[in-house]
Design a protein around this motif. Structure first.
Motif, mmCIF file in Angstrom:
data_model
loop_
_atom_site.group_PDB
_atom_site.id
_atom_site.type_symbol
_atom_site.label_atom_id
_atom_site.label_comp_id
_atom_site.label_asym_id
_atom_site.label_seq_id
_atom_site.Cartn_x
_atom_site.Cartn_y
_atom_site.Cartn_z
ATOM 1 N N PRO A 147 -17.147 -20.160 -38.013
ATOM 2 C CA PRO A 147 -16.593 -21.521 -37.941
ATOM 3 C C PRO A 147 -16.865 -22.182 -36.593
ATOM 4 C CG PRO A 147 -14.844 -19.874 -37.800
ATOM 5 C CD PRO A 147 -16.109 -19.129 -38.086
ATOM 6 N N GLN A 148 -17.249 -23.451 -36.648
ATOM 7 C CA GLN A 148 -17.528 -24.224 -35.443
ATOM 8 C C GLN A 148 -16.345 -25.102 -35.042
ATOM 9 O OE1 GLN A 148 -20.511 -23.568 -33.970
ATOM 10 N NE2 GLN A 148 -20.742 -22.127 -35.673
ATOM 11 N N SER A 149 -15.407 -25.314 -35.943
ATOM 12 C CA SER A 149 -14.255 -26.181 -35.695
ATOM 13 C C SER A 149 -13.188 -25.863 -36.737
ATOM 14 C CB SER A 149 -14.666 -27.659 -35.786
ATOM 15 O OG SER A 149 -15.197 -27.948 -37.060
ATOM 16 N N PRO A 150 -11.941 -26.283 -36.516
ATOM 17 C CA PRO A 150 -10.874 -26.003 -37.480
ATOM 18 C C PRO A 150 -10.953 -26.923 -38.694
ATOM 19 C CG PRO A 150 -9.994 -27.240 -35.628
ATOM 20 C CD PRO A 150 -11.424 -26.934 -35.278
ATOM 21 N N GLU A 151 -11.959 -26.700 -39.535
ATOM 22 C CA GLU A 151 -12.173 -27.550 -40.700
ATOM 23 C C GLU A 151 -11.081 -27.321 -41.743
ATOM 24 O OE1 GLU A 151 -14.231 -29.894 -41.577
ATOM 25 O OE2 GLU A 151 -15.477 -29.921 -39.772
ATOM 26 N N GLY A 155 -12.737 -23.380 -47.668
ATOM 27 C CA GLY A 155 -11.970 -22.162 -47.807
ATOM 28 C C GLY A 155 -12.348 -21.180 -46.701
ATOM 29 N N TYR A 156 -11.484 -20.206 -46.432
ATOM 30 C CA TYR A 156 -11.718 -19.228 -45.367
ATOM 31 C C TYR A 156 -11.662 -17.818 -45.938
ATOM 32 C CZ TYR A 156 -11.240 -22.775 -41.684
ATOM 33 O OH TYR A 156 -11.428 -23.865 -40.857
ATOM 34 N N ILE A 157 -12.324 -16.887 -45.231
ATOM 35 C CA ILE A 157 -12.342 -15.473 -45.589
ATOM 36 C C ILE A 157 -11.775 -14.680 -44.417
ATOM 37 C CG2 ILE A 157 -13.777 -13.487 -46.194
ATOM 38 C CD1 ILE A 157 -15.899 -15.522 -47.185
ATOM 39 N N GLU A 158 -10.739 -13.901 -44.697
ATOM 40 C CA GLU A 158 -10.206 -13.002 -43.662
ATOM 41 C C GLU A 158 -10.808 -11.617 -43.857
ATOM 42 O OE1 GLU A 158 -6.039 -11.198 -41.810
ATOM 43 O OE2 GLU A 158 -6.029 -12.202 -43.768
ATOM 44 N N ARG A 159 -11.245 -11.002 -42.760
ATOM 45 C CA ARG A 159 -11.881 -9.692 -42.825
ATOM 46 C C ARG A 159 -11.079 -8.667 -42.025
ATOM 47 N NH1 ARG A 159 -15.314 -12.915 -39.436
ATOM 48 N NH2 ARG A 159 -15.356 -12.174 -37.271
ATOM 49 N N ASP A 160 -11.368 -7.378 -42.305
ATOM 50 C CA ASP A 160 -10.765 -6.300 -41.522
ATOM 51 C C ASP A 160 -11.209 -6.389 -40.062
ATOM 52 O OD1 ASP A 160 -9.381 -5.214 -43.596
ATOM 53 O OD2 ASP A 160 -10.787 -3.571 -43.974
ATOM 54 N N ALA A 161 -10.399 -5.811 -39.198
ATOM 55 C CA ALA A 161 -10.752 -5.818 -37.776
ATOM 56 C C ALA A 161 -11.933 -4.895 -37.488
ATOM 57 C CB ALA A 161 -9.545 -5.407 -36.933
ATOM 58 N N VAL A 170 -24.017 -5.414 -39.421
ATOM 59 C CA VAL A 170 -22.552 -5.412 -39.352
ATOM 60 C C VAL A 170 -21.998 -6.161 -40.558
ATOM 61 C CG1 VAL A 170 -20.532 -6.108 -38.018
ATOM 62 C CG2 VAL A 170 -22.611 -5.352 -36.836
ATOM 63 N N ALA A 171 -21.045 -5.545 -41.237
ATOM 64 C CA ALA A 171 -20.328 -6.172 -42.343
ATOM 65 C C ALA A 171 -18.899 -5.662 -42.338
ATOM 66 C CB ALA A 171 -21.005 -5.869 -43.683
ATOM 67 N N TYR A 172 -18.011 -6.409 -42.958
ATOM 68 C CA TYR A 172 -16.593 -6.082 -42.953
ATOM 69 C C TYR A 172 -16.045 -6.125 -44.378
ATOM 70 C CZ TYR A 172 -16.889 -7.245 -37.957
ATOM 71 O OH TYR A 172 -17.238 -7.298 -36.629
ATOM 72 N N ARG A 173 -15.046 -5.305 -44.628
ATOM 73 C CA ARG A 173 -14.319 -5.418 -45.885
ATOM 74 C C ARG A 173 -13.484 -6.697 -45.852
ATOM 75 N NH1 ARG A 173 -9.246 -4.354 -47.590
ATOM 76 N NH2 ARG A 173 -8.974 -3.784 -49.796
ATOM 77 N N VAL A 174 -13.462 -7.420 -46.957
ATOM 78 C CA VAL A 174 -12.676 -8.647 -47.044
ATOM 79 C C VAL A 174 -11.217 -8.304 -47.332
ATOM 80 C CG1 VAL A 174 -12.278 -10.738 -48.404
ATOM 81 C CG2 VAL A 174 -14.603 -10.093 -47.757
ATOM 82 N N ASP A 191 -8.772 -18.852 -33.853
ATOM 83 C CA ASP A 191 -8.303 -18.149 -32.656
ATOM 84 C C ASP A 191 -8.183 -16.641 -32.887
ATOM 85 O OD1 ASP A 191 -8.175 -20.585 -31.373
ATOM 86 O OD2 ASP A 191 -6.012 -20.838 -31.656
ATOM 87 N N SER A 192 -7.904 -16.259 -34.143
ATOM 88 C CA SER A 192 -7.734 -14.830 -34.438
ATOM 89 C C SER A 192 -9.047 -14.060 -34.378
ATOM 90 C CB SER A 192 -7.109 -14.656 -35.827
ATOM 91 O OG SER A 192 -8.073 -14.911 -36.837
ATOM 92 N N GLY A 193 -10.157 -14.744 -34.605
ATOM 93 C CA GLY A 193 -11.464 -14.094 -34.603
ATOM 94 C C GLY A 193 -11.772 -13.293 -35.842
ATOM 95 N N ARG A 194 -10.912 -13.355 -36.878
ATOM 96 C CA ARG A 194 -11.107 -12.552 -38.083
ATOM 97 C C ARG A 194 -11.458 -13.391 -39.311
ATOM 98 N NH1 ARG A 194 -6.074 -10.881 -36.873
ATOM 99 N NH2 ARG A 194 -5.379 -11.473 -38.974
ATOM 100 N N TYR A 195 -11.674 -14.673 -39.111
ATOM 101 C CA TYR A 195 -11.887 -15.555 -40.260
ATOM 102 C C TYR A 195 -13.257 -16.223 -40.194
ATOM 103 C CZ TYR A 195 -6.939 -15.276 -41.562
ATOM 104 O OH TYR A 195 -5.701 -14.838 -41.973
#
Length: 478
Positions: A147-151, A155-161, A170-174, A191-195
Motif C-alpha cells: 500500500p502507498q496510502s491509506p486507501e 480491500g486489504y489482506i492481513e498476513r502472518d508475521a 518470500v510469501a506469507y500465510r493469509v 502502520d502495522s506492516g502486515r497488510y
C-alpha cells in the motif's frame, strides 16, 4: 509451465462515457494509446514460463476480444464465452475445469484481471515466479499490493508475521481478508506492516482450487461441471472458443472468488509486491496513472487551458477549452459529455444506472460500434432515416441478410466492395452506389487489401438493429 487466464468481464461504469458495456474498460485507450488489455498481454509475454493464453469474457465481447488478441500472442489463444456474467468464482471454476481437461490436475493457473495497470513489469514477473513455487506446494496464492496510502476504496489482506519456509522468495500465510475500511483503520493497517491491498490476482494448481471448491462451494462447482459438459467447442475467427449455454448459467451462484473460496480456505498464501499497481477504477485513478503538467492537469487531446489546475480533460475528437476551473473531470466523446468534480468520481456509476433506467443506448453503445468485420458509426438519424459510415476490414464479409422494414442505399467512398443484391453479385468502386429494397437478400464484402469505407443511407418505418434476418454468416451469428 504456467497457464495464464485473463478475466475480462467488467463494464467499468465509473469510466463512462469512454467505457460502455459493449466497449468496456479493458479496451479503452489510455493516454499512451495502449489499452489495459494490451498491457496485460504484454506482461504475460514477459513471463518465461507462460503457456497458452485463455480469456474468459462475455459472449457479446467475443469478436472485440478476438481482434485485440489477434497477432498479440505467439501461442494459440482460447476464449471461454459466458452468456451472462456470474462473477469471478464461476469464471475461475470454469477455467479450472477446462484446463483440467486440456492439461491435467497438476497444471498451474495464473488469473489476471484485464483492466489493471502495472507499471513495474519486472516486479510483477518476480512475484509470479515466487507464486509458482508456493502454488506447487498446494497453496492458493493471491497477490498483495504494497500500500502507498491509506486507501478506503480497496480491500486489504492481513498476513502472518512470519513468512512461509521457502527455498526461494518470500510469501506469507493469509490470516484474513478485510473489506474496504475507513481512513483511520486503513492507516492503522499500513502502520502495522502486515497488510496489503487485495490485487485480485491469483495462482494455484488445478487440483488445489477444485478441491477447495468441492469443500466450500460444492453446488457452484457442480453447476460449472454441467456447463463444461454441455459447452460447444468451436473454431471461429482463427481461435478456439468454448460457448457455454444460458440455461446452465441460470443455476450458478453470482459470487466472487474471495467470498466463495479465499475467505473460507485455510490454504491461502500471499505474495506481497510493490509493482506500481492500479485498478484504474475511476477517472481520478486514471488521472493519477497518467503524466501530468506543472499545474497537475492531465490532457488527452487538444486542450486550451487558462487558469486551470488539477483537472483531467479527455477529448480525442475535438478542441476543449477550460477557463478558471480546478479539480474537474471532463470526458468528451462524440455522443456524450461528462463533467464531474474529482471528489465525486465514484458517483459516475450513478449516471450509468440512470441511463439504463431510461432505456438510453449510451450506457451500452458508443456512436461507433465494433463488429467482427469492422465498425459502423451513426452519422445522423431522424424520423424514417439513418445515415451510417461503415468500415470493413480487408477480406472481411458481412452476413448474407435481409430487412423487413428498411431499404438501404450504399455509396463506396474508399476501396472496393463486392455486393450481393438479390440474385446479382457485382463490384462497386469508389464513388459508385447501389440501392437495396426491403426484403432483398444482400451482402457486403471487402475483396481488397485496404479498408473499405462506405456510406449507408437507411429509410423505412423501422430502423432498429434487430431488423436483421441472417441467412449465412462467417462468424456464427446466423
Amino acid at each position: 509451465m504456467i497457464y495464464p487466464f485473463i478475466l475480462s468481464g467488467g463494464a467499468g461504469t465509473r469510466l463512462w462515457p469512454a467505457s460502455r458495456k459493449a466497449f468496456p474498460k479493458p479496451f479503452m485507450p489510455l493516454v499512451d494509446g495502449q489499452t489495459l488489455f494490451d498491457k496485460t498481454i504484454e506482461r504475460i509475454k514477459q513471463l518465461p514460463s507462460a503457456g497458452p493464453l485463455t480469456v474468459i469474457t462475455n459472449e457479446s465481447l467475443r469478436f472485440l476480444t478476438a481482434d485485440a488478441l489477434r497477432g498479440s500472442v505467439a501461442k494459440q489463444p482460447r476464449l471461454l464465452l459466458e452468456p451472462t456474467g456470474k462473477n469471478t468464482a464461476a469464471a475461475i471454476a470454469l477455467a479450472a475445469l477446462d484446463l483440467q481437461i486440456r492439461a491435467g490436475s497438476d497444471a498451474l493457473m495464473l488469473i489476471l484481471p484485464a483492466d489493471h495497470l502495472i507499471a513495474e513489469v519486472g516486479a510483477f514477473s518476480e512475484a509470479v515466479q515466487v507464486a509458482e513455487n508456493v502454488a506447487n506446494q498446494d497453496w492458493l496464492v493471491t497477490f498483495g499490493i504494497t500500500p502507498q496510502s491509506p486507501e478506503t476504496g480497496f480491500g486489504y489482506i492481513e498476513r502472518d508475521a512470519q513468512p512461509l519456509a521457502l527455498e526461494e522468495g518470500v510469501a506469507y500465510r493469509v490470516r484474513k481478508f478485510v473489506e474496504k475500511p475507513d481512513r483511520e483503520t486503513a492507516q492503522a493497517y499500513i502502520d502495522s506492516g502486515r497488510y496489503s491491498w487485495n490485487g485480485g490476482m491469483f495462482c494455484f494448481k488445478v487440483s488445489t482450487i477444485l478441491a477447495e471448491f468441492e469443500r466450500h462451494a460444492p453446488e457452484l462447482l457442480a453447476a460449472c461441471q454441467v456447463a463444461v459438459e454441455h459447452a460447444n467447442q468451436i473454431h471461429v475467427a482463427g481461435m478456439d472458443m468454448v460457448e457455454f449455454k444460458a440455461d446452465d448459467f441460470e443455476r450458478m451462484a453470482d459470487i466472487s472468488i474471495d467470498y466463495a473460496i479465499m475467505e473460507r480456505s485455510e490454504r491461502v498464501a500471499v505474495v506481497a509486491a510493490d509493482m506500481g499497481w492500479s485498478d484504474i477504477g475511476s477517472w481520478t485513478a486514471f488521472a493519477d496513472a497518467s503524466p501530468s503538467n506543472a499545474e497537475g492537469n492531465v490532457f488527452d487531446g487538444e486542450v486550451i487551458a487558462i487558469n486551470t489546475n488539477n483537472c483531467l480533460v479527455r477529448s480525442p475528437h475535438r478542441l476543449v477549452a477550460t477557463v478558471g476551473v480546478e479539480n474537474l473531470i471532463v470526458v468528451d466523446t462524440p455522443d456524450a459529455l461528462l463533467i464531474a468534480h474529482k471528489d465525486h468520481a465514484q458517483d459516475v456509476r450513478d449516471v450509468v444506472a440512470e441511463l439504463k433506467a431510461r432505456g438510453h443506448e449510451s450506457h451500452l453503445l458508443h456512436q461507433t460500434v465494433h463488429r467482427p468485420w469492422g465498425t459502423y458509426t451513426v452519422l445522423e438519424e431522424g424520423e424514417r432515416f439513418k445515415m451510417k459510415r461503415i468500415e470493413v476490414k480487408p477480406g472481411a464479409t458481412l452476413s448474407l441478410q435481409m430487412h423487413h422494414h428498411r431499404s438501404e442505399h450504399w455509396i463506396v467512398v474508399n476501396g472496393m466492395a463486392r455486393v450481393t443484391n438479390g440474385d446479382k453479385v457485382f463490384l462497386l468502386n469508389t464513388n459508385e452506389s447501389t440501392f437495396i429494397p426491403a426484403g432483398h437478400m444482400h451482402r457486403l464484402e471487402n475483396p481488397g487489401v485496404i479498408n473499405l469505407v462506405m456510406i449507408e443511407v437507411q429509410s423505412g418505418d423501422y430502423l432498429g438493429e434487430d431488423d436483421i434476418v441472417r441467412a449465412q454468416d462467417n462468424y456464427g451469428r446466423s
